[in-house]
Scaffold this active site. Structure first.
Site, mmCIF file in Angstrom:
data_model
loop_
_atom_site.group_PDB
_atom_site.id
_atom_site.type_symbol
_atom_site.label_atom_id
_atom_site.label_comp_id
_atom_site.label_asym_id
_atom_site.label_seq_id
_atom_site.Cartn_x
_atom_site.Cartn_y
_atom_site.Cartn_z
ATOM 1 N N ASP A 1 -0.067 -1.211 0.116
ATOM 2 C CA ASP A 1 -0.250 -0.628 -0.333
ATOM 3 C C ASP A 1 1.111 1.621 0.131
ATOM 4 O O ASP A 1 0.881 2.100 -0.280
ATOM 5 C CB ASP A 1 -0.911 -0.067 1.404
ATOM 6 C CG ASP A 1 -2.027 -1.069 0.946
ATOM 7 O OD1 ASP A 1 -1.675 -1.621 -0.254
ATOM 8 O OD2 ASP A 1 -3.052 -1.218 1.953
ATOM 9 N N ASN B 1 -4.014 9.194 1.820
ATOM 10 C CA ASN B 1 -4.612 8.246 3.097
ATOM 11 C C ASN B 1 -5.287 9.410 4.861
ATOM 12 O O ASN B 1 -6.396 9.378 4.839
ATOM 13 C CB ASN B 1 -3.334 7.332 3.684
ATOM 14 C CG ASN B 1 -4.334 5.780 3.892
ATOM 15 O OD1 ASN B 1 -4.696 5.871 2.701
ATOM 16 N ND2 ASN B 1 -3.032 5.031 4.006
ATOM 17 N N GLU B 2 -4.192 10.048 4.393
ATOM 18 C CA GLU B 2 -4.206 10.965 5.641
ATOM 19 C C GLU B 2 -3.114 12.207 6.171
ATOM 20 O O GLU B 2 -2.345 12.167 5.901
ATOM 21 C CB GLU B 2 -4.723 10.286 6.891
ATOM 22 C CG GLU B 2 -3.295 10.062 7.660
ATOM 23 C CD GLU B 2 -2.318 8.307 7.265
ATOM 24 O OE1 GLU B 2 -1.787 8.085 7.179
ATOM 25 O OE2 GLU B 2 -3.436 7.371 6.725
ATOM 26 N N SER C 1 -6.404 2.474 13.425
ATOM 27 C CA SER C 1 -5.559 1.710 14.262
ATOM 28 C C SER C 1 -5.686 2.348 15.791
ATOM 29 O O SER C 1 -5.166 1.878 17.211
ATOM 30 C CB SER C 1 -4.154 2.161 14.055
ATOM 31 O OG SER C 1 -3.635 1.166 13.100
ATOM 32 N N ALA D 1 -4.023 8.950 21.085
ATOM 33 C CA ALA D 1 -3.709 9.308 22.748
ATOM 34 C C ALA D 1 -4.072 10.138 23.227
ATOM 35 O O ALA D 1 -2.880 11.212 23.709
ATOM 36 C CB ALA D 1 -1.782 8.843 23.106
#
Length: 294
Positions: free
Chosen positions: A74, A149-150, A195, A214
């Site tokens: 990917d 993607n991001e 994730s 987080a």
């Protein structure tokens, strides 16, 4: 038919994939143009002869190309988007990596799936991209200011958290106190965002996901927003700089610089074979519906 071939790495496991791919292309009299660095790797490993045409940048890929084949995982597919850009050339991913959410063609299916492509028995999945604009110039990114993607902001050179002031269409949303923040497309929702607890979006969803990494403010949860939203981020922390990444490309940005993120005016055309749809990929790659107790 004229196609481009791109890859980044060569391993022993790559050899049979290359052999099958080029055997099929040659047997079907397809004009092949290989990215020059990848061609050099293949020639060095004696996988191909030094007889193919080569290209060196996105400027060489014009409308005469019917598609680009990405050979790798990917990450290689994401890198291929920086070559295709806004040309509209469709990308087909042959998986020589691990999971393969984007590179969906497996080695054993190369000939079968490529034959379907030749017969035009495929669909085009249009994938949203994000653009990044910074108040000050980011030298490492230059004109590659988009991500499939991001786009992620994260701390740099410190274990301390950063504060990310977030605005949606000019309205204040929240100040995330976290290790970072992910702005994900539907394509990226199965990656880093997932994730970190973000939801999975189907590729056709006209949405983006904001996912904190987080977060210390425990009531901060991933948020799904319309993809026509303009997002502004202002990051502060104990260090002078923080990191911003666009897929695999990363740069250092000064504290307090304003980042503006929004959908690009163009999309990436991804070739989708009927036997390898997004929903089938979810079941096969994430093992949805499988009960290991039985």
């Amino acid at each position: 038919m004229k196609i481009a071939v791109f890859g980044q790495f060569y391993q022993n496991s790559t050899s049979p994939i290359i052999a099958r791919l080029f055997a099929f292309l040659n047997q079907n009299n397809i004009q092949v143009v290989i990215e020059e660095k990848f061609a050099a790797i293949l020639i060095e490993n004696k996988s191909i002869a030094n007889t193919y045409q080569k290209f060196s940048s996105h400027k060489d890929l014009d409308k005469s190309f019917e598609m680009l084949i990405s050979v790798g995982g990917d990450g290689t597919f994401l890198r291929a988007t920086t070559l295709v850009r806004n040309s509209g050339i469709p990308i087909l991913g042959i998986n020589a990596g691990r999971l393969g959410f984007l590179a969906t063609v497996q080695q054993e299916n190369i000939e079968t799936f490529l034959q379907l492509v030749l017969e035009k028995k495929y669909t085009i999945s249009k994938r949203t991209l994000l653009s990044l604009k910074c108040a000050s110039k980011i030298e490492e990114i230059k004109d590659l200011n988009f991500a499939m993607n991001e786009i992620t902001v994260s701390r740099k050179d410190t274990t301390s958290m950063i504060t990310i002031e977030t605005y949606l269409n000019g309205e204040y949303l929240n100040s995330y106190w976290a290790d970072g923040l992910i702005i994900s497309t539907p394509t990226g929702s199965t990656g880093y965002s997932m994730s970190c607890g973000g939801p999975i979006l189907t590729p056709e969803a006209n949405c983006l996901v904001i996912t904190p990494i987080a977060p210390h403010n425990l009531n901060a949860r991933p948020l799904v927003i319309p993809d026509n939203t303009e997002i502004k981020l202002k990051v502060s922390g104990r260090e002078e700089n923080y990191l911003v990444s666009l897929d695999s490309r990363i740069a250092s940005v000064k504290n307090e610089d304003i980042l503006t993120i929004k959908k690009t005016p163009f999309k990436i055309n991804m070739i989708e074979i009927p036997e390898e749809t997004f929903l089938k990929t979810l079941r096969n790659k994430l093992l949805w519906g499988e009960d290991k107790r039985n």
